[in-house]
Motif scaffolding. Structure first.
Motif, short mmCIF file in Angstrom:
data_model
loop_
_atom_site.label_atom_id
_atom_site.label_comp_id
_atom_site.label_asym_id
_atom_site.label_seq_id
_atom_site.Cartn_x
_atom_site.Cartn_y
_atom_site.Cartn_z
N THR A 120 0.82 -1.21 0.00
CA THR A 120 0.00 0.00 0.00
C THR A 120 0.85 1.26 0.00
OG1 THR A 120 -0.11 -0.07 2.41
CG2 THR A 120 -1.91 -1.13 1.20
N GLU A 121 2.17 1.11 0.14
CA GLU A 121 3.03 2.28 0.29
C GLU A 121 3.06 3.15 -0.97
OE1 GLU A 121 6.88 1.07 1.54
OE2 GLU A 121 6.18 0.09 3.37
N THR A 122 2.94 2.52 -2.16
CA THR A 122 3.00 3.29 -3.40
C THR A 122 1.62 3.68 -3.93
OG1 THR A 122 3.08 1.21 -4.65
CG2 THR A 122 5.18 2.27 -4.13
N ILE A 123 0.55 3.31 -3.20
CA ILE A 123 -0.80 3.71 -3.60
C ILE A 123 -1.09 5.08 -3.00
CG2 ILE A 123 -3.26 3.11 -3.57
CD1 ILE A 123 -2.47 0.21 -3.14
N PRO A 124 -1.48 6.07 -3.81
CA PRO A 124 -1.80 7.41 -3.25
C PRO A 124 -2.86 7.32 -2.17
CG PRO A 124 -1.70 7.49 -5.67
CD PRO A 124 -1.63 6.04 -5.29
N ARG A 125 -2.71 8.12 -1.13
CA ARG A 125 -3.62 8.07 0.01
C ARG A 125 -5.09 8.29 -0.37
NH1 ARG A 125 -1.51 4.85 3.27
NH2 ARG A 125 0.10 4.53 1.72
N PRO A 126 -5.40 9.28 -1.23
CA PRO A 126 -6.83 9.46 -1.57
C PRO A 126 -7.43 8.23 -2.24
CG PRO A 126 -5.54 11.37 -2.26
CD PRO A 126 -4.56 10.33 -1.85
N LEU A 127 -6.64 7.52 -3.04
CA LEU A 127 -7.13 6.31 -3.70
C LEU A 127 -7.27 5.18 -2.69
CD1 LEU A 127 -7.91 4.97 -6.37
CD2 LEU A 127 -5.49 4.44 -6.74
N LEU A 128 -6.29 5.06 -1.81
CA LEU A 128 -6.33 4.00 -0.80
C LEU A 128 -7.51 4.19 0.15
CD1 LEU A 128 -4.73 1.52 0.21
CD2 LEU A 128 -3.49 3.06 1.73
N ASP A 129 -7.87 5.46 0.40
CA ASP A 129 -8.96 5.78 1.31
C ASP A 129 -10.31 5.25 0.81
OD1 ASP A 129 -10.06 7.22 3.63
OD2 ASP A 129 -11.02 8.45 2.10
N ARG A 130 -10.44 5.07 -0.48
CA ARG A 130 -11.71 4.61 -1.06
C ARG A 130 -11.84 3.09 -1.10
NH1 ARG A 130 -10.76 9.60 -2.56
NH2 ARG A 130 -12.44 10.94 -3.33
N MET A 131 -10.80 2.40 -0.63
CA MET A 131 -10.80 0.94 -0.72
C MET A 131 -10.76 0.30 0.66
SD MET A 131 -8.28 0.32 -3.99
CE MET A 131 -6.83 1.11 -3.29
N GLU A 132 -11.33 -0.87 0.74
CA GLU A 132 -11.30 -1.65 1.97
C GLU A 132 -10.14 -2.64 1.86
OE1 GLU A 132 -14.10 -4.96 4.18
OE2 GLU A 132 -15.04 -3.43 2.94
N VAL A 133 -9.08 -2.38 2.62
CA VAL A 133 -7.84 -3.16 2.49
C VAL A 133 -7.94 -4.45 3.29
CG1 VAL A 133 -5.35 -3.19 2.89
CG2 VAL A 133 -6.47 -1.08 2.11
N ILE A 134 -7.66 -5.56 2.62
CA ILE A 134 -7.59 -6.86 3.28
C ILE A 134 -6.20 -7.42 3.04
CG2 ILE A 134 -8.49 -9.22 3.31
CD1 ILE A 134 -11.17 -8.15 2.42
N GLU A 135 -5.49 -7.71 4.11
CA GLU A 135 -4.12 -8.22 4.00
C GLU A 135 -4.15 -9.70 3.61
OE1 GLU A 135 -1.22 -6.76 4.36
OE2 GLU A 135 -1.81 -4.77 5.10
N VAL A 136 -3.47 -10.01 2.53
CA VAL A 136 -3.26 -11.42 2.14
C VAL A 136 -1.80 -11.71 2.47
CG1 VAL A 136 -3.37 -13.11 0.28
CG2 VAL A 136 -4.94 -11.16 0.29
#
Length: 771
Positions: free
Chosen positions: A469-485
């Motif tokens: 997730t480090e290279t994903i821009p914060r505004p884009l990451l904010d719109r997603m529900e992150v599930i760690e695999v």
């Protein structure tokens, strides 16, 4: 002429020869060839009779017709391939009374059949009637008819005329045999009249059909000419492709879309009609209309609400990944209850090869959704997402719209693969373009630059994958529900290999039922031949075993091959990896740290040496900037608390400190080795040994506080693999420890630390640092 003769007999297949006929034919059967040669050696007479069945190879009397033709053999010619060509002239009719078979050739008693006498006036009437009927027949065959009629005019014997007529019309040999069997003229005339009447009727019908076909062809030709003229007129008027426009209008009537969309498409079709065929704009307009008609504006697929079936599919295709499966089943349950519900944007984050992409395909099957995969790796042009404007040459829709068109429905599962690898340049910010796609509030009216009409993406189930997730821009990451695999444990890899990978490779390499790999061999492959978070490398190694076993199977003609941990090296060579095991004895200045890598967790043995010098700090082992800063912070902290541990302040001025992390060729960086380096420095300064069965992870501050870190599951797994008994973990990581599977935590003592005092109390042998 004698009434009975003994003559050689030739059995004919699928042909009948009549008197007064000169004809040649080929012989291949030995008996027939010998019969022809026998005739030539005597008075050249031979009896030609037709077989009842052409396939009979060695005919007897019952296989032959009774009536045949006595003929003169004029010539016998030998041809290649044991063929003999015979030229014969029919003389008269004959009846086979007896067939002899004692010679190498067939012979028989033949009765010569005489034509009964008839009144001359009846013969003349019959002659004329036969000519009239043949003349009528020749009307339908004018080309050959003229020649035949002249020939028939020269024949004045009715019997001979009838034989010649039947010989010159395209009749089957059975019809000719029927005429041959009529010895008296009246019977022969009746039979001929029947044959000619049939042939005339067939010719008449064929002529009628030919005429109708010709008329139809003429009409089609006329229609073609008229169409070509119409096309030319339309081209002159700029009204070409009228048929295409009609087809588009027909498709528009069948399209499931809103009134506004249909009005827009109808307007474009109307514009297309007015465009000139030769204009470049016509092709652009055509492509645009076809794109609009192919999009699934209001077409949806029926989703399943069977939770049990969905759970079975997810469990069938994937081992583990419980959090992902639970989230998908929750989504399905909400959809079943609300019948609508907003589709979440799920982001699966984890190392390569952990099944992120494949689980999306399984989820699509479990939910009964169409599956579309869009790879975003390396995409740097915003138009790839939003499409190109129609003003550009070669413009086309973006990948999202193309994905919908490919799915054919407006509610597919759309996988956006490798979202962390999109980039930006002068052509636009690709990640920002994805904001509108993945924002639940905005994607109801997503605008593609090419399509221009708003497209509803709210019913699309987006699944996004990323390695970090480090290279994903914060505004884009904010719109997603992150599930760690997260990385797979050795036990999970074993189950995946046995239940999924091995059957797949056996089928792929044709080794089902021919190769047996023991459980111990699978564990050895996992431990000694792969070093990864996922299972891609493991699958490649299993494929290598299958291929080498296949070669051995064919080369040594074996029925089955068994691979175990004892003969594994025969197929994969020596083990490539060896886990760094815990030290056997407690040592001074050596501390075991834990690190996260892109292929899972690993242990780092940090070594510190103190030597006379000027108080310099040297760092080796390809350390990154963060780890260098951690080392300096740890040294500063120890200097600040040196009095507590009875360390002479002059030690820091008169000695140099060398911190080294082995495997110097491997770059290392990350904020998780601070407390490890500080402990190693303090151990060297106080000459206190550190427990060999202990490992630690955590970042340090100048005041000695321990900060939380990430990748805890992978790190604890690495510690267990290395034989570590105790792991020191920052107190703030306690919630993360609760999520670690019991399989990893069993046999591992996890202690939580808040300050360096806690670390030293647990790490030093006998807790000597706690004074």
């Amino acid at each position: 002429m004698e009434n009975f003769k003994k003559l050689p007999v030739i059995a004919l297949r699928s042909m009948t020869i009549l008197p007064d006929t000169m004809i040649h034919f080929d012989l291949i059967r030995k008996k027939s060839i010998l019969a022809a040669e026998q005739a030539m050696s005597e008075d050249q007479e031979v009896f030609l009779v037709t077989q009842c069945h052409a396939e009979t190879e060695d005919p007897q009397a019952e296989d032959l017709y009774q009536i045949g033709c006595i003929a003169k053999v004029k010539q016998v010619t030998k041809l290649p391939d044991n063929l003999v060509r015979v030229l014969v002239e029919g003389v008269c009719r004959g009846r086979l009374r007896t067939l002899f078979g004692e010679w190498e050739w067939l012979g028989g008693d033949i009765e010569v059949l005489e034509v009964p006498a008839m009144d001359e006036s009846r013969k003349e009437a019959m002659l004329r009637s036969a000519r009239d009927r043949f003349t009528e027949y020749c009307k339908y065959y004018p080309r050959t008819g003229r020649t035949l009629l002249r020939h028939m005019e020269e024949i004045h014997d009715p019997g001979k005329l009838m034989d010649q007529i039947i010989e010159n019309i395209p009749a089957d040999y059975t019809v000719k045999q029927k005429i041959l069997e009529q010895v008296d003229l009246e019977s022969r005339f009746e039979a001929l009249a029947e044959v000619l009447a049939t042939e005339v009727e067939v010719a008449r019908i064929r002529t009628d059909l030919t005429e109708k076909v010709r008329e139809r062809v003429d009409k089609n030709q006329k229609d073609y000419i008229l169409r070509e003229q119409l096309k030319y007129i339309q081209e002159e008027l700029g009204e070409d492709d009228a048929s295409d426009a009609a087809l588009y209008e027909e498709k528009l009537q069948q399209l499931k879309a809103s009134k506004e969309v249909k009005e827009k498409i109808a307007k474009e079709i109307s514009r297309f009609k007015r465009l000139s065929t030769n204009s470049a704009e016509s092709g652009v307009e055509r492509a645009y209309i076809e794109t609009l008609l192919e999009l699934p504006w209001d077409k949806t697929s029926r989703e399943t609400s069977d939770l049990t079936r969905a759970e079975e599919i997810l469990d069938r295709d994937h081992y583990g990944l419980e959090q992902v499966k639970e989230r998908m089943l929750e989504f399905l349950a909400v959809r079943a209850l609300t019948k609508q519900g907003e589709s979440p944007i799920i982001c699966l984050v984890g190392p390569p090869g952990t099944g992120k992409t494949s689980i999306a395909r399984s989820v699509a099957e479990a939910l009964n959704k169409k599956y579309v995969r869009i790879s975003l790796g390396g995409v740097r042009d915003e138009a790839e997402i939003r499409g190109h404007r129609r003003t550009y040459v070669g413009s086309m829709p973006g990948r999202i719209v193309n994905g919908l068109r490919q799915a054919g429905v407006k509610n597919p599962l759309m996988l956006l693969d490798e979202v962390d690898k999109v980039s930006s340049d002068y052509k636009g910010d690709t990640a920002s373009a994805l904001l509108e796609v993945l924002d639940a509030e905005q994607n109801r009216n997503f605008r593609d630059h090419y399509v221009e009409i708003p497209i509803d993406l709210s019913e699309v189930l987006f699944v996004v994958t990323a390695n970090t997730t480090e290279t994903i821009p914060r505004p884009l990451l904010d719109r997603m529900e992150v599930i760690e695999v997260s990385s797979y444990t050795a036990a999970e890899k074993f189950h995946i290999a046995r239940e999924h990978l091995m059957p797949k490779q056996l089928k792929k390499n044709g080794m089902q039922g021919r190769l047996i790999v023991s459980d111990n061999a699978l564990r050895s492959v996992i431990e000694g031949y792969t070093r990864e978070a996922g299972v891609r490398g493991l699958e490649r190694k299993l494929g290598e075993i299958c291929r080498k076993a296949a070669r051995e199977l064919l080369k040594e003609d074996k029925s089955c091959i068994r691979v175990n941990d004892r003969n594994l090296e025969k197929y994969l060579g020596k083990p490539r990896f060896h886990s760094l095991k815990a030290n056997q004895t407690d040592e001074i200045g050596i501390v075991r740290g834990l690190a996260w890598t892109s292929v899972g967790g690993d242990t780092l043995q940090i070594e510190v040496n103190m030597m006379p010098g000027k108080g310099e700090l040297e760092l080796t082992g390809q350390l990154g900037d963060v780890m260098k800063e951690s080392a300096m912070t740890g040294l500063s902290y120890i200097r600040s608390v040196s009095e507590r541990y009875q360390i002479d302040p002059d030690v820091f001025k008169k000695n140099d400190f060398h911190i080294h992390i082995p495997e110097g060729a491997v770059p290392k960086d990350g904020p998780s080795a601070g407390i490890t380096m500080a402990t190693a420095l303090l151990s060297a300064l106080t000459h206190t040994p550190v427990r060999a069965d202990l490992a630690m992870t955590g970042e340090i501050t100048l005041r000695g506080r321990v900060l939380p870190i990430g990748g805890l599951k992978e790190k604890t797994l690495a510690a267990k693999t290395a034989g570590i008994k105790t792991v020191l973990v920052p107190e703030k990581n306690r919630p993360d420890v609760e999520e670690i599977p019991a399989e990893i935590k069993n046999g591992l003592e996890i202690l939580f630390v808040e300050t360096m005092d806690d670390v030293i109390a647990h790490a030093f042998v006998g807790g000597k640092g706690n004074n």
